[in-house]
Design a protein around this motif. Structure first.
Motif, PDB file in Angstrom:
ATOM      1  N   LEU A   1      20.060  48.442  54.831  1.00 53.08           N
ATOM      2  CA  LEU A   1      19.545  47.198  55.654  1.00 53.08           C
ATOM      3  C   LEU A   1      17.984  48.160  55.969  1.00 53.08           C
ATOM      4  O   LEU A   1      17.297  49.408  55.277  1.00 53.08           O
ATOM      5  CB  LEU A   1      19.982  48.795  57.131  1.00 53.08           C
ATOM      6  N   ILE A   2      17.560  47.508  57.008  1.00 51.32           N
ATOM      7  CA  ILE A   2      15.797  47.204  58.195  1.00 51.32           C
ATOM      8  C   ILE A   2      15.756  48.646  58.272  1.00 51.32           C
ATOM      9  O   ILE A   2      14.911  49.361  57.759  1.00 51.32           O
ATOM     10  CB  ILE A   2      15.790  46.095  58.519  1.00 51.32           C
ATOM     11  N   LYS A   3      16.529  49.601  58.617  1.00 53.16           N
ATOM     12  CA  LYS A   3      16.449  50.679  59.144  1.00 53.16           C
ATOM     13  C   LYS A   3      15.791  51.540  58.297  1.00 53.16           C
ATOM     14  O   LYS A   3      15.544  52.962  58.142  1.00 53.16           O
ATOM     15  CB  LYS A   3      16.792  50.980  60.012  1.00 53.16           C
ATOM     16  N   ASP A   4      16.591  51.341  57.307  1.00 52.71           N
ATOM     17  CA  ASP A   4      16.241  52.545  56.025  1.00 52.71           C
ATOM     18  C   ASP A   4      15.623  52.711  55.188  1.00 52.71           C
ATOM     19  O   ASP A   4      15.468  53.672  54.235  1.00 52.71           O
ATOM     20  CB  ASP A   4      18.070  51.791  54.587  1.00 52.71           C
ATOM     21  N   PHE A   5      14.355  51.646  55.038  1.00 46.52           N
ATOM     22  CA  PHE A   5      13.124  51.598  55.040  1.00 46.52           C
ATOM     23  C   PHE A   5      12.049  52.124  55.301  1.00 46.52           C
ATOM     24  O   PHE A   5      10.769  52.513  55.581  1.00 46.52           O
ATOM     25  CB  PHE A   5      12.120  50.200  54.473  1.00 46.52           C
TER      26      PHE A   5
ATOM     27  N   VAL B   1      18.184  38.460  64.267  1.00 44.50           N
ATOM     28  CA  VAL B   1      19.708  39.666  65.114  1.00 44.50           C
ATOM     29  C   VAL B   1      19.945  39.870  63.249  1.00 44.50           C
ATOM     30  O   VAL B   1      20.872  40.795  63.807  1.00 44.50           O
ATOM     31  CB  VAL B   1      20.526  38.797  65.823  1.00 44.50           C
ATOM     32  N   GLN B   2      19.499  39.567  63.116  1.00 40.93           N
ATOM     33  CA  GLN B   2      19.957  40.308  61.399  1.00 40.93           C
ATOM     34  C   GLN B   2      19.396  41.625  60.792  1.00 40.93           C
ATOM     35  O   GLN B   2      18.197  42.348  61.519  1.00 40.93           O
ATOM     36  CB  GLN B   2      19.431  39.587  60.486  1.00 40.93           C
ATOM     37  N   THR B   3      20.279  41.895  60.470  1.00 37.00           N
ATOM     38  CA  THR B   3      20.127  44.111  60.414  1.00 37.00           C
ATOM     39  C   THR B   3      19.987  44.203  59.076  1.00 37.00           C
ATOM     40  O   THR B   3      19.535  45.370  58.530  1.00 37.00           O
ATOM     41  CB  THR B   3      21.452  44.260  60.742  1.00 37.00           C
ATOM     42  N   LYS B   4      20.450  43.754  57.775  1.00 38.92           N
ATOM     43  CA  LYS B   4      20.043  43.778  56.072  1.00 38.92           C
ATOM     44  C   LYS B   4      19.298  43.244  56.039  1.00 38.92           C
ATOM     45  O   LYS B   4      18.915  41.657  56.306  1.00 38.92           O
ATOM     46  CB  LYS B   4      21.258  43.066  55.244  1.00 38.92           C
ATOM     47  N   VAL B   5      18.048  43.485  54.908  1.00 37.05           N
ATOM     48  CA  VAL B   5      17.056  42.889  54.357  1.00 37.05           C
ATOM     49  C   VAL B   5      17.419  42.113  53.369  1.00 37.05           C
ATOM     50  O   VAL B   5      16.843  40.532  54.110  1.00 37.05           O
ATOM     51  CB  VAL B   5      15.767  43.743  53.455  1.00 37.05           C
ATOM     52  N   LYS B   6      18.196  41.674  52.807  1.00 43.40           N
ATOM     53  CA  LYS B   6      19.268  40.458  52.130  1.00 43.40           C
ATOM     54  C   LYS B   6      19.368  39.604  53.160  1.00 43.40           C
ATOM     55  O   LYS B   6      18.662  38.435  52.855  1.00 43.40           O
ATOM     56  CB  LYS B   6      20.140  40.388  51.312  1.00 43.40           C
ATOM     57  N   ARG B   7      19.942  39.576  53.934  1.00 45.41           N
ATOM     58  CA  ARG B   7      20.394  38.487  54.918  1.00 45.41           C
ATOM     59  C   ARG B   7      19.360  38.023  55.850  1.00 45.41           C
ATOM     60  O   ARG B   7      19.227  36.449  56.791  1.00 45.41           O
ATOM     61  CB  ARG B   7      21.574  39.273  55.779  1.00 45.41           C
TER      62      ARG B   7
ATOM     63  N   VAL C   1      12.335  49.267  45.514  1.00 42.49           N
ATOM     64  CA  VAL C   1      12.534  50.100  46.434  1.00 42.49           C
ATOM     65  C   VAL C   1      14.039  50.261  46.153  1.00 42.49           C
ATOM     66  O   VAL C   1      14.899  51.788  46.283  1.00 42.49           O
ATOM     67  CB  VAL C   1      12.703  49.941  47.641  1.00 42.49           C
ATOM     68  N   THR C   2      15.006  49.091  45.673  1.00 40.33           N
ATOM     69  CA  THR C   2      16.374  49.696  45.847  1.00 40.33           C
ATOM     70  C   THR C   2      17.588  50.063  44.401  1.00 40.33           C
ATOM     71  O   THR C   2      18.716  49.696  44.735  1.00 40.33           O
ATOM     72  CB  THR C   2      17.019  48.522  46.560  1.00 40.33           C
ATOM     73  N   TYR C   3      16.559  49.341  43.333  1.00 48.86           N
ATOM     74  CA  TYR C   3      17.731  49.146  42.055  1.00 48.86           C
ATOM     75  C   TYR C   3      18.545  51.316  41.660  1.00 48.86           C
ATOM     76  O   TYR C   3      19.053  50.778  41.317  1.00 48.86           O
ATOM     77  CB  TYR C   3      16.828  48.469  41.019  1.00 48.86           C
ATOM     78  N   ASN C   4      17.516  52.052  42.563  1.00 45.70           N
ATOM     79  CA  ASN C   4      19.220  53.778  42.292  1.00 45.70           C
ATOM     80  C   ASN C   4      19.331  53.456  43.443  1.00 45.70           C
ATOM     81  O   ASN C   4      19.837  55.425  43.170  1.00 45.70           O
ATOM     82  CB  ASN C   4      17.698  53.701  40.992  1.00 45.70           C
ATOM     83  N   ASN C   5      19.177  53.511  44.966  1.00 47.22           N
ATOM     84  CA  ASN C   5      19.649  53.752  45.365  1.00 47.22           C
ATOM     85  C   ASN C   5      20.434  52.327  46.395  1.00 47.22           C
ATOM     86  O   ASN C   5      20.223  51.378  45.861  1.00 47.22           O
ATOM     87  CB  ASN C   5      18.940  54.833  46.450  1.00 47.22           C
ATOM     88  N   ASN C   6      21.697  53.129  46.969  1.00 47.37           N
ATOM     89  CA  ASN C   6      22.388  51.587  47.750  1.00 47.37           C
ATOM     90  C   ASN C   6      21.169  51.500  49.354  1.00 47.37           C
ATOM     91  O   ASN C   6      22.620  50.810  49.804  1.00 47.37           O
ATOM     92  CB  ASN C   6      23.870  51.893  47.384  1.00 47.37           C
ATOM     93  N   ILE C   7      19.961  50.866  49.787  1.00 49.64           N
ATOM     94  CA  ILE C   7      20.215  50.980  50.614  1.00 49.64           C
ATOM     95  C   ILE C   7      19.663  49.132  51.669  1.00 49.64           C
ATOM     96  O   ILE C   7      19.175  48.360  50.289  1.00 49.64           O
ATOM     97  CB  ILE C   7      18.642  52.073  51.175  1.00 49.64           C
TER      98      ILE C   7
END
Lengths: 106, 489
Positions: B362-366, B296-302, B354-360
């Motif tokens: 969420l999984i859907k941001d990919f 059920v997670q929506t964030k990649v790191k979680r 992918v993430t170091y210079n923009n703050n994405i």
């Protein structure tokens, strides 16, 4: 006459007070203090066992005393680090209430 | 003093590593602002040298040091090589992130090195005080690294949560140790094992002490029900540090747990036969809850945090069969850890890029990543497929080895549950892959400003190649790992 068991009971009480503090306190600083209480309970246990049982069985070395000194040192370092991190979050969020540290959710 | 047990030359790798860490801290003072990546490069060169130093000084030697406080053997040698390699890869993948996101950049690399020192001593300790001190050395570095992004409230919050849970679990571990000490009178694993294995020994204080020690270690490893800190800490930490936590710190905690189980519990057969069941239950709950909540997670790191909890459960189910097999399970656990590290680096390094210079986050941001950055999304996809255990990649072979040795040990049902859990994990990995390859992005060219420099390319390409190569041709690595199974014979 004081026996080993009395020190063990003192240590259990201190550990329980610390455990309660960690679970019930809201301020991060008080939680760190409660963890210190738990570590002091550990120290009492070590010193009492080393002092009362000295000479019997494997209790010939000064393991208990050495362990206590190491734990005191490490606990001091731990508090220093924890207070530095609490200071950081206080600068950014102006609170040390752990209930308000809820930025990270699903 | 036991003659010959104080051969300090055997500790050369640790001395060199400590010296290297201090050298890196000094270099940070000399190297001017804006060129701090050279601090990291010094660290990388030093660590590559350290690989050779370690191989030439301690390879193939089995000898206790400091009156049995440390044991230099093949097990610790293998894990030292793993930790140093993990350190090299972490520093290479952090370089660009550190440069763009963090202040006081030089010290970051020094802390990574000191954490490796802690891990190295942890795997070879044979005594609880040594193990505790090295565990704290490792943890202190990680507390600072997690909170390293000073002006990011999330990073601060993660660091606070980590240090409270970490010190709390250390206090529980120490209280257990103090109970065991007051019965046994020594903190050496071998002495404790000797007392515990006396037949009919049922001292409740010692039993409670062992339980407390295990709870402390389970906290560090993130076993359900002691896992609650993992998702928050992994999410808030800077992402290379998340990778380091999920790979380096997890392998170290696991190597420590295996050492304690082998040293303290296995000799006491009555104790171990009841603890086996507890480990099996913990392993099942960890696999089920870790993989279940990840869905059920929506964030990649979680999502990755819960997936790493699931992997802890798989590793723990390997520990259950210690003693039932003739050492093959230790070999397959070593192989599992290496494969897990390689695969996770493929995922984490690409996500860092992918993430170091923009703050994405969420999984859907990919969405749409595969059109703009095909190699990065391929790296994430290969890594996730491998973590799920699809054939061709190393994830399949490690699971095949581990599950077959679990069933050889007589726990076929446990292996079955582990297989089902990896099936569930495929579902949430596929959500991420679908997002990258199928979904239409909300805005055009969302990932246009990603720039990837050569240190990151090295990491990404190397991890992809190793993920495939180790899956197809694992023989050389498995032969190396073969010798660590001697510990269980």
């Amino acid at each position: 006459m004081l026996e080993l068991i009395h020190f063990n009971i003192l240590s259990v009480l201190l550990f329980s007070v610390g455990l309660y503090g960690v679970l019930a306190r809201k301020s991060a600083i008080l939680i760190i203090m409660a963890i210190e209480l738990m570590l002091n309970a550990v120290n009492i246990n070590f010193i009492a066992a080393a002092a009362f049982k000295h000479g019997g069985g494997l209790f010939t070395n000064f393991d208990g005393h050495i362990l206590t000194i190491f734990i005191i040192t490490i606990a001091a370092a731990e508090v220093g680090l924890a207070l530095a991190l609490i200071l950081r979050i206080f600068r950014n969020k102006s609170t040390v209430n752990v209930d308000q540290f809820d930025m990270m959710k699903l | 003093m036991i003659e010959g047990s104080n051969n300090l030359l055997l500790l050369t790798p640790e001395f060199v590593l400590a010296g290297l860490a201090l050298l890196v801290f000094t270099a940070d003072l000399i190297i001017p602002e804006g060129k701090k990546e050279w601090v990291g490069r010094i660290a990388v060169v030093g660590l590559i040298g350290l690989l050779f130093v370690t191989a030439s000084t301690v390879m193939g030697i089995t000898q206790p040091v400091y009156n049995n406080f440390l044991l230099v053997d093949h097990y610790s040698f293998v894990f030292k090589m793993i930790f140093i390699t993990v350190g090299i890869i972490t520093i290479l993948m952090s370089e660009e992130f550190v440069k763009t996101n963090l202040t006081s950049q030089g010290e970051y690399y020094g802390l990574v090195l000191l954490a490796i020192l802690g891990m190295n001593i942890l795997v070879q300790s044979q005594e609880f005080l040594t193990a505790y001190i090295s565990l704290e050395l490792l943890s202190f570095c990680l507390y600072v690294l997690v909170g390293y992004s000073k002006f990011n409230p999330k990073s601060n919050e993660a660091a606070i949560k980590y240090i409270i849970f970490g010190t709390f679990s250390s206090a529980i571990l120490l209280y257990g140790l103090s109970m065991v000490y007051s019965v046994v009178g020594s903190t050496l694993y071998s002495d404790i094992a000797q007392v515990l294995s006396t037949s009919g020994f049922m001292d409740p204080v010692a039993m409670l002490g062992i339980t407390f020690i295990m709870i402390g270690i389970a906290f560090k490893l993130g076993i359900v029900p002691f896992h609650s800190w993992i998702p928050d800490v992994y999410e808030g930490a800077p992402i290379p540090v998340t990778a380091y936590l999920a790979i380096g710190a997890k392998i170290a905690a696991f190597a420590f747990l295996a050492r304690v189980v082998i040293g303290v519990m296995l000799p006491a057969e009555e104790l171990w036969s009841s603890w086996k069941i507890i480990f099996a239950i913990l392993a099942i709950s960890t696999m089920v809850i870790g993989n279940g909540i990840a869905i059920v997670q929506t964030k990649v790191k979680r999502m990755l945090a819960y997936s790493s909890i699931g992997h802890s459960g798989v590793l723990l189910s390997g520990i259950v069969v210690f003693g039932s097999t003739n050492g093959i399970v230790l070999e397959s656990l070593g192989y599992y850890l290496v494969g897990y590290a390689v695969t996770s680096f493929a995922v984490f390094s690409a996500i860092t890029a992918v993430t170091y210079n923009n703050n994405i986050e969420l999984i859907k941001d990919f969405a749409g990543l595969s059109d703009e950055k095909p190699l990065l999304s391929a790296s994430i996809a290969i890594g996730l497929f491998s973590l799920a255990g699809l054939p061709l990649f190393v994830g399949f072979t490690i699971k095949f080895y581990l599950f077959s040795s679990i069933s050889i040990g007589g726990y076929l049902w446990l292996a079955g549950i582990a297989v089902l859990a990896s099936l569930v994990s495929l579902y949430y990995y596929l959500i991420m892959i679908k997002s990258m390859y199928v979904d239409v992005p909300e805005q055009e060219r969302a990932h246009a400003d990603i720039t990837v420099r050569w240190p990151m390319w090295i990491v990404i390409i190397l991890s992809i190649l190793m993920t495939i190569a180790l899956g197809i041709y694992p023989d050389p690595l498995v032969n190396q790992l073969n010798e660590i199974s001697d510990l269980l014979k």
